[in-house]
Design a protein around this motif. Structure first.
Motif, short mmCIF file in Angstrom:
data_model
loop_
_atom_site.label_atom_id
_atom_site.label_comp_id
_atom_site.label_asym_id
_atom_site.label_seq_id
_atom_site.Cartn_x
_atom_site.Cartn_y
_atom_site.Cartn_z
N THR A 39 6.29 -10.54 77.60
CA THR A 39 6.67 -11.76 78.05
C THR A 39 6.95 -12.71 77.08
O THR A 39 6.18 -13.11 76.06
N GLY A 40 8.13 -13.47 77.15
CA GLY A 40 8.48 -14.52 76.53
C GLY A 40 8.47 -15.81 77.06
O GLY A 40 7.69 -16.06 78.12
N LYS A 41 9.20 -16.91 76.51
CA LYS A 41 9.05 -18.16 77.24
C LYS A 41 9.94 -18.04 78.31
O LYS A 41 9.48 -19.02 79.29
N ARG A 42 10.81 -17.36 78.16
CA ARG A 42 11.80 -17.38 79.57
C ARG A 42 12.29 -16.22 80.20
O ARG A 42 12.61 -16.21 81.27
N ILE A 43 11.83 -15.19 79.73
CA ILE A 43 11.88 -13.76 80.17
C ILE A 43 10.93 -13.14 80.16
O ILE A 43 9.99 -13.09 79.40
N GLN A 44 10.76 -11.94 80.98
CA GLN A 44 9.92 -10.87 80.91
C GLN A 44 10.41 -9.60 80.71
O GLN A 44 11.57 -9.23 81.61
N LEU A 45 10.08 -8.73 80.02
CA LEU A 45 10.67 -7.17 79.86
C LEU A 45 9.71 -6.20 80.50
O LEU A 45 8.53 -6.34 80.42
N SER A 46 10.25 -5.56 81.37
CA SER A 46 9.27 -4.31 81.98
C SER A 46 10.01 -3.13 82.38
O SER A 46 11.13 -3.20 82.43
N GLY A 105 13.75 -3.42 81.83
CA GLY A 105 14.62 -4.42 82.63
C GLY A 105 14.18 -5.97 81.99
O GLY A 105 13.19 -6.20 81.61
N ILE A 106 15.27 -7.03 82.01
CA ILE A 106 15.20 -8.18 81.54
C ILE A 106 15.09 -9.08 82.92
O ILE A 106 16.10 -8.92 83.41
N THR A 107 14.09 -9.79 83.02
CA THR A 107 14.19 -10.84 84.25
C THR A 107 13.78 -12.02 83.76
O THR A 107 12.59 -12.36 82.91
N GLU A 108 14.38 -12.88 84.46
CA GLU A 108 14.10 -14.56 84.20
C GLU A 108 12.97 -14.87 84.95
O GLU A 108 13.06 -14.74 86.10
N LEU A 109 12.07 -15.66 84.10
CA LEU A 109 10.70 -16.02 84.69
C LEU A 109 11.00 -17.12 85.88
O LEU A 109 10.28 -16.97 86.80
N LYS A 119 17.29 -10.65 87.78
CA LYS A 119 17.69 -9.78 86.80
C LYS A 119 18.76 -9.92 85.96
O LYS A 119 19.67 -10.38 86.47
N LEU A 120 18.55 -9.76 84.63
CA LEU A 120 19.48 -10.45 83.62
C LEU A 120 20.10 -9.10 82.78
O LEU A 120 21.41 -9.46 82.59
N GLY A 121 19.62 -8.05 83.04
CA GLY A 121 20.24 -6.82 82.11
C GLY A 121 19.13 -5.94 81.71
O GLY A 121 18.01 -6.10 82.57
N SER A 122 19.23 -5.26 80.88
CA SER A 122 18.28 -4.20 80.20
C SER A 122 18.52 -4.13 78.63
O SER A 122 19.34 -4.52 78.13
N ILE A 123 17.30 -3.67 78.08
CA ILE A 123 17.18 -3.71 76.64
C ILE A 123 16.50 -2.20 76.32
O ILE A 123 15.40 -2.03 77.28
N GLY A 124 16.66 -1.57 75.26
CA GLY A 124 15.74 -0.44 75.17
C GLY A 124 15.80 0.01 73.74
O GLY A 124 16.50 -0.25 72.78
N VAL A 125 14.97 0.95 73.41
CA VAL A 125 14.58 1.52 72.08
C VAL A 125 14.48 3.01 72.47
O VAL A 125 14.05 3.55 73.14
N GLY A 138 20.91 -17.44 75.01
CA GLY A 138 19.76 -17.14 74.39
C GLY A 138 18.66 -15.88 74.89
O GLY A 138 17.55 -15.62 74.58
N PHE A 139 19.01 -15.47 76.26
CA PHE A 139 18.28 -14.59 76.70
C PHE A 139 18.25 -13.19 76.14
O PHE A 139 17.30 -12.64 75.93
N ALA A 140 19.37 -12.65 75.60
CA ALA A 140 19.43 -11.42 74.82
C ALA A 140 18.72 -11.59 73.51
O ALA A 140 17.94 -10.68 73.03
#
Length: 172
Positions: A4-11, A65-69, A74-80, A104-106
């Motif tokens: 969890t960041g300031k504006r988004i959550q990754l799960s 998944g990237i979700t705006e708090l 749902k804003l997109g996705s990111i991975g490793v 600034g979400f990405a």
């Protein structure tokens, strides 16, 4: 696991991420610098593959998944993906829907993933590959400290055309 960041959550990807993932994977605009747009069946199969359980010994992508708090949008996705377990090297990748780009979400998502990759996964290096024409992606990588390590000529086939890619790296 959630980051969890300031504006988004990754799960980890779940059913709530499926529609946007498929939409982005099929979009000619979104895939312009990534790969040839998927058919519905290909996008659905890719979602199923990326939503599988993951652990540190996996050879597959750990996709979040990237979700705006504030809105739960749902804003997109990111991975490793750990590409070399012995040397502890991971590759990162991300996709943001057009309406979420440039806000600034990405950057926040990649910052959270970087911190997780180095602190929790104990990786030594992160890499990223992006089209030389994908200005938004490579500017984001550079902003977050990734160094351009080279250019891979005719590296990716997109819509039956070979395109050049930049290779980026970030060491711990």
């Amino acid at each position: 696991m959630q980051l969890t960041g300031k504006r988004i959550q990754l799960s980890p990807l779940d059913h709530s991420d499926k529609d946007l993932f498929i939409e982005l994977s099929m979009s000619a605009q979104m895939m312009e610098h990534v790969y040839t747009p998927c058919t519905y069946d290909e996008a659905k199969a890719a979602f199923v593959a990326k939503a599988q359980p993951w652990n540190e010994t996996s050879d597959s992508w750990f996709t979040l998944g990237i979700t705006e708090l504030a809105t739960a949008e749902k804003l997109g996705s990111i991975g490793v993906k750990i590409v070399n377990h012995e040397a502890k090297i991971g590759e990162v990748g991300f996709m943001m829907k057009p309406s979420a780009q440039g806000q600034g979400f990405a950057s926040e998502a990649l910052s959270l993933l970087k911190e997780y990759a180095f602190a929790e996964l104990k990786l030594n290096k992160l890499t990223a590959i992006c089209s030389v024409n994908n200005l938004g992606s490579y500017k984001l990588l550079e902003k977050l400290g990734f160094a351009r390590e080279g250019c891979l000529r005719q590296n990716t086939l997109i819509n039956n055309e070979l395109v050049d890619d930049y290779l980026y790296g970030l060491c711990l």
